[in-house]
Design a protein around this motif. Structure first.
Motif: not given
Length: 216
Positions: A53, A38, A45-46, A42-43, A56, A6
């Motif tokens: 968070s 997915w 969003m991070n 997630v990457r 994620s 991630e």
């Protein structure tokens, strides 16, 4: 398949390639590719900091549950979302009575990701069609209110609304995509969105046909 990726740099191209591989010729959704897609989201969003968070972190947890199913002795039943639904329904592994049983069933777990995918789909589509002065906070809030907010308690909706106001501008979002100039980002989003939308719709139809859209 450990979920330790991630923190890697987000690549919109990778997400596009993964969702291309998601659907088989007969429109079955391959779970391993869905999970890989997915991971990329997630990457994404991070890479925007802690704003997302609350979504994620939950997504990472759900990804790991699905990976555990894929790696289990019953993993052959989890090759596609369709085979997973058939297997879990046939073996009464899904909580259809709303008693809170089978909290880590594949069907329930994937439903949570499915709902979040709709929010990201709506948000990314707004980004694609936005102008330089468009407010990402407004786009994200609108997408959230049309999708995920319906499944979140008030306290999370309130926190989400506050978090979205801290979103960076459109230019920074486009930089995070790691594609190139804005026109290239828009073009790649134009390629990616129909694929994400189709995966979403195939899943939505499958869950609707099996009365799984409101699993507790």
């Amino acid at each position: 398949m450990a979920v330790a990726l991630e923190d890697q740099k987000f690549s919109l191209q990778e997400v596009l390639d993964t969702f291309k591989l998601c659907l088989s010729e007969n429109k079955e959704v391959h779970l391993e590719q869905y999970v890989a897609g997915w991971r990329g989201l997630v990457r994404f969003m991070n890479s925007l900091g802690s704003v997302f968070s609350f979504i994620s972190k939950d997504a990472v947890n759900k990804i790991q549950i699905l990976v555990n199913h894929l790696n289990s002795e019953t993993g052959a039943h989890y090759v596609t979302i369709q085979s997973m639904v058939r297997y879990e329904l046939d073996n009464q592994l899904v909580d259809l009575t709303k008693r809170g049983s089978f909290p880590e069933s594949g069907c329930r777990t994937l439903l949570r990701l499915h709902r979040a995918l709709r929010w990201l789909e709506l948000f990314l589509e707004r980004l694609r069609t936005s102008t330089e002065d468009s407010k990402t906070s407004a786009m994200c809030s609108e997408a959230y209110n049309e999708s995920l907010s319906q499944h979140h308690p008030w306290i999370i909706r309130k926190a989400a609304g506050t978090a979205f106001w801290a979103l960076p501008g459109r230019a920074q979002f486009f930089d995070v995509m790691n594609v190139g100039v804005p026109d290239q980002v828009v073009a790649m989003l134009g390629d990616a969105m129909p694929l994400i939308s189709e995966v979403y719709q195939v899943t939505e139809d499958l869950y609707a046909q099996n009365n799984l859209l409101e699993l507790p």
